[in-house]
Design a protein around this motif. Sequence first.
Motif, PDB file in Angstrom:
ATOM      1  N   LEU A  67      -6.987  -9.505 -11.659  1.00  0.00           N
ATOM      2  CA  LEU A  67      -6.262  -8.862 -12.734  1.00  0.00           C
ATOM      3  C   LEU A  67      -5.951  -7.410 -12.373  1.00  0.00           C
ATOM      4  CD1 LEU A  67      -8.243 -10.175 -15.843  1.00  0.00           C
ATOM      5  CD2 LEU A  67      -6.033 -10.994 -14.989  1.00  0.00           C
ATOM      6  N   SER A  68      -4.916  -6.892 -12.976  1.00  0.00           N
ATOM      7  CA  SER A  68      -4.541  -5.507 -12.759  1.00  0.00           C
ATOM      8  C   SER A  68      -5.663  -4.580 -13.197  1.00  0.00           C
ATOM      9  CB  SER A  68      -3.265  -5.185 -13.538  1.00  0.00           C
ATOM     10  OG  SER A  68      -2.989  -3.806 -13.508  1.00  0.00           O
ATOM     11  N   ASP A  69      -5.868  -3.510 -12.434  1.00  0.00           N
ATOM     12  CA  ASP A  69      -6.866  -2.510 -12.833  1.00  0.00           C
ATOM     13  C   ASP A  69      -6.252  -1.107 -12.796  1.00  0.00           C
ATOM     14  OD1 ASP A  69      -6.632  -2.137 -10.127  1.00  0.00           O
ATOM     15  OD2 ASP A  69      -8.695  -2.669  -9.642  1.00  0.00           O
ATOM     16  N   ALA A  70      -4.976  -1.031 -13.165  1.00  0.00           N
ATOM     17  CA  ALA A  70      -4.272   0.237 -13.155  1.00  0.00           C
ATOM     18  C   ALA A  70      -4.827   1.175 -14.205  1.00  0.00           C
ATOM     19  CB  ALA A  70      -2.790   0.038 -13.404  1.00  0.00           C
ATOM     20  N   CYS A 119       4.423   1.527  -7.942  1.00  0.00           N
ATOM     21  CA  CYS A 119       4.073   0.351  -8.754  1.00  0.00           C
ATOM     22  C   CYS A 119       5.332  -0.465  -9.046  1.00  0.00           C
ATOM     23  CB  CYS A 119       3.434   0.793 -10.071  1.00  0.00           C
ATOM     24  SG  CYS A 119       1.937   1.797  -9.855  1.00  0.00           S
ATOM     25  N   GLN A 120       5.427  -1.650  -8.454  1.00  0.00           N
ATOM     26  CA  GLN A 120       6.561  -2.534  -8.749  1.00  0.00           C
ATOM     27  C   GLN A 120       6.382  -3.119 -10.141  1.00  0.00           C
ATOM     28  OE1 GLN A 120       8.096  -5.810  -5.979  1.00  0.00           O
ATOM     29  NE2 GLN A 120       7.337  -7.027  -7.698  1.00  0.00           N
ATOM     30  N   PRO A 121       7.379  -3.046 -10.983  1.00  0.00           N
ATOM     31  CA  PRO A 121       7.271  -3.654 -12.312  1.00  0.00           C
ATOM     32  C   PRO A 121       6.913  -5.134 -12.209  1.00  0.00           C
ATOM     33  CG  PRO A 121       9.203  -2.244 -12.193  1.00  0.00           C
ATOM     34  CD  PRO A 121       8.662  -2.330 -10.803  1.00  0.00           C
ATOM     35  N   GLY A 122       5.934  -5.554 -13.003  1.00  0.00           N
ATOM     36  CA  GLY A 122       5.505  -6.945 -13.011  1.00  0.00           C
ATOM     37  C   GLY A 122       4.435  -7.279 -11.993  1.00  0.00           C
ATOM     38  N   ALA A 123       4.083  -6.324 -11.125  1.00  0.00           N
ATOM     39  CA  ALA A 123       3.063  -6.582 -10.107  1.00  0.00           C
ATOM     40  C   ALA A 123       1.668  -6.312 -10.667  1.00  0.00           C
ATOM     41  CB  ALA A 123       3.301  -5.697  -8.889  1.00  0.00           C
ATOM     42  N   ARG A 124       0.652  -6.803  -9.959  1.00  0.00           N
ATOM     43  CA  ARG A 124      -0.734  -6.448 -10.269  1.00  0.00           C
ATOM     44  C   ARG A 124      -1.002  -5.071  -9.664  1.00  0.00           C
ATOM     45  NH1 ARG A 124      -0.495 -11.810  -8.894  1.00  0.00           N
ATOM     46  NH2 ARG A 124      -0.765 -11.260  -6.689  1.00  0.00           N
ATOM     47  N   LEU A 125      -1.464  -4.140 -10.489  1.00  0.00           N
ATOM     48  CA  LEU A 125      -1.606  -2.751 -10.052  1.00  0.00           C
ATOM     49  C   LEU A 125      -3.062  -2.405  -9.822  1.00  0.00           C
ATOM     50  CD1 LEU A 125       0.906  -1.090 -12.534  1.00  0.00           C
ATOM     51  CD2 LEU A 125       1.375  -2.180 -10.324  1.00  0.00           C
ATOM     52  N   HIS A 126      -3.325  -1.651  -8.753  1.00  0.00           N
ATOM     53  CA  HIS A 126      -4.690  -1.280  -8.373  1.00  0.00           C
ATOM     54  C   HIS A 126      -4.693   0.199  -7.983  1.00  0.00           C
ATOM     55  CE1 HIS A 126      -5.430  -5.644  -8.131  1.00  0.00           C
ATOM     56  NE2 HIS A 126      -4.256  -5.677  -7.530  1.00  0.00           N
ATOM     57  N   ARG A 127      -5.299   1.001  -8.818  1.00  0.00           N
ATOM     58  CA  ARG A 127      -5.333   2.448  -8.602  1.00  0.00           C
ATOM     59  C   ARG A 127      -6.527   2.834  -7.738  1.00  0.00           C
ATOM     60  NH1 ARG A 127      -4.433   7.390 -12.695  1.00  0.00           N
ATOM     61  NH2 ARG A 127      -5.808   8.933 -11.744  1.00  0.00           N
ATOM     62  N   ASP A 153       0.645  -7.465  -5.195  1.00  0.00           N
ATOM     63  CA  ASP A 153      -0.396  -6.511  -5.561  1.00  0.00           C
ATOM     64  C   ASP A 153       0.032  -5.144  -5.054  1.00  0.00           C
ATOM     65  OD1 ASP A 153      -3.000  -7.964  -6.590  1.00  0.00           O
ATOM     66  OD2 ASP A 153      -2.205  -9.212  -4.970  1.00  0.00           O
ATOM     67  N   CYS A 154       0.024  -4.144  -5.918  1.00  0.00           N
ATOM     68  CA  CYS A 154       0.394  -2.784  -5.533  1.00  0.00           C
ATOM     69  C   CYS A 154      -0.847  -1.890  -5.568  1.00  0.00           C
ATOM     70  CB  CYS A 154       1.450  -2.216  -6.464  1.00  0.00           C
ATOM     71  SG  CYS A 154       3.047  -3.042  -6.385  1.00  0.00           S
ATOM     72  N   LEU A 155      -1.244  -1.403  -4.404  1.00  0.00           N
ATOM     73  CA  LEU A 155      -2.318  -0.423  -4.323  1.00  0.00           C
ATOM     74  C   LEU A 155      -1.663   0.951  -4.299  1.00  0.00           C
ATOM     75  CD1 LEU A 155      -5.491  -0.531  -3.914  1.00  0.00           C
ATOM     76  CD2 LEU A 155      -5.015   0.046  -1.535  1.00  0.00           C
ATOM     77  N   LEU A 209       0.863  -1.185   0.000  1.00  0.00           N
ATOM     78  CA  LEU A 209       0.000   0.000   0.000  1.00  0.00           C
ATOM     79  C   LEU A 209       0.898   1.234   0.000  1.00  0.00           C
ATOM     80  CD1 LEU A 209      -2.452  -1.137   2.853  1.00  0.00           C
ATOM     81  CD2 LEU A 209      -2.548  -1.717   0.415  1.00  0.00           C
ATOM     82  N   GLY A 210       1.000   1.880  -1.137  1.00  0.00           N
ATOM     83  CA  GLY A 210       1.816   3.088  -1.215  1.00  0.00           C
ATOM     84  C   GLY A 210       3.284   2.851  -0.927  1.00  0.00           C
ATOM     85  N   THR A 211       3.824   1.730  -1.381  1.00  0.00           N
ATOM     86  CA  THR A 211       5.248   1.445  -1.186  1.00  0.00           C
ATOM     87  C   THR A 211       6.074   2.105  -2.284  1.00  0.00           C
ATOM     88  OG1 THR A 211       4.941  -0.654  -0.018  1.00  0.00           O
ATOM     89  CG2 THR A 211       6.982  -0.390  -1.243  1.00  0.00           C
ATOM     90  N   PRO A 212       7.118   2.840  -1.938  1.00  0.00           N
ATOM     91  CA  PRO A 212       7.946   3.487  -2.974  1.00  0.00           C
ATOM     92  C   PRO A 212       8.905   2.480  -3.621  1.00  0.00           C
ATOM     93  CG  PRO A 212       8.813   4.006  -0.809  1.00  0.00           C
ATOM     94  CD  PRO A 212       7.535   3.221  -0.579  1.00  0.00           C
TER      95      PRO A 212
END
Length: 290
Positions: free
Chosen positions: A287-290, A250-258, A233-235, A195-198
Amino acid sequence: MNAAWQRLWSLLRLGGAIALLARGEPAWAVALLLITPLGLLLLFLTLAPPGPTQRQASLAQRLRAWAKECVVNERVFGLDQPWRAGDQAPALAVSARGDKGVLLLHGFCCNRGLWRPWVARLQAAGVPVMALTLEPAFGSIDAYADPIDAAVRQLHAATGHMPVIVAHSMGGLAARAWWRAHGARHTQAPRLISLGTPHLGTRIATLSPATNARQMRCGSSWLAQLPPMPDVDCLWSPCDQIVQPAGNACQPGARLHRVDATGHLALIDTPEAWALLQRALLSDPQLSDA
C-alpha cells in the motif's frame, strides 16, 4: 559517451588539483576538489516545497541528505560510471529457478555503471538482470523505446515472465515512452519502480538545452502526451534536489513511498528501494505510504 566525458572530468579535476598543489596553491586545489559538494549544498539549501499536501524537509534532513549525496555522487560519477560501466558482463544471468528478471534504467547524464552495486547483488542472488546504457545521451527519450523493448523481450524469453523495471530519474520516463510505443504488443504490463522520476517534470530541466531535458521540463507538451504505466511504485524524497518540486516524482495513480533525508542520486542506495524490488519479484504489492 557519458563514460568518456566523465572520465575526462575526473582526470581534469584531479590533475588540476595536483597542479595547483605543485604551484603552492593548496586553497585553490581544495576549492577545485570541493566544487561539486559546494554546488550540491547550494541546491539542498534552496529546495522548493515538495507540494501543497506534503510536509517540507527540515534543515537537518537537508544536511543529512547533502552528506549522503556527496558520497554517492563521488562513487557514481568518479568511479562506477566513468571507469566501471563495462564491469557488469554478463549483462543477463539466467536463473535456473525461473524467477522474474530485472531491467535497470538509468537517468539523465548517466549510464549502466550507475547500477553496478545492484547488478552485482542481483547476480549473486541468481536473479536475471540487464542494465542498459540509453543512447543517444542527449537525444529524445522516445529513442530509448526500441532498446528497452529488446531487453524486455530478452528477459521474458529467458524467464517466462515480464521483468520488473527499476528506473532512476529519466529512466522512469523512458519506461513510459517504451510502454506507449510497444505496450500494445505485450499481454501483460510490467511492474515499474521509479526512483526520483520527474513524472510531472522538473524545473531544473530548464538549465539544459538537450532534447531529453526539454522533454522533462514542467508543462512540456511531450510530458502531457505521455500516458502513465498501470503498475507503478514511486519512491520519492522531499530532499530531492533534482526533481523540483519534489512532489513531481509522484505519478498520479501510483503507489507512493516517501523517503526522508535522501537526495536524488542516493535514492538508489536506500533500503526502501531494494525492499520494493524484493516485493515486486514476489508479486507482493504494498500500500502507498506517502
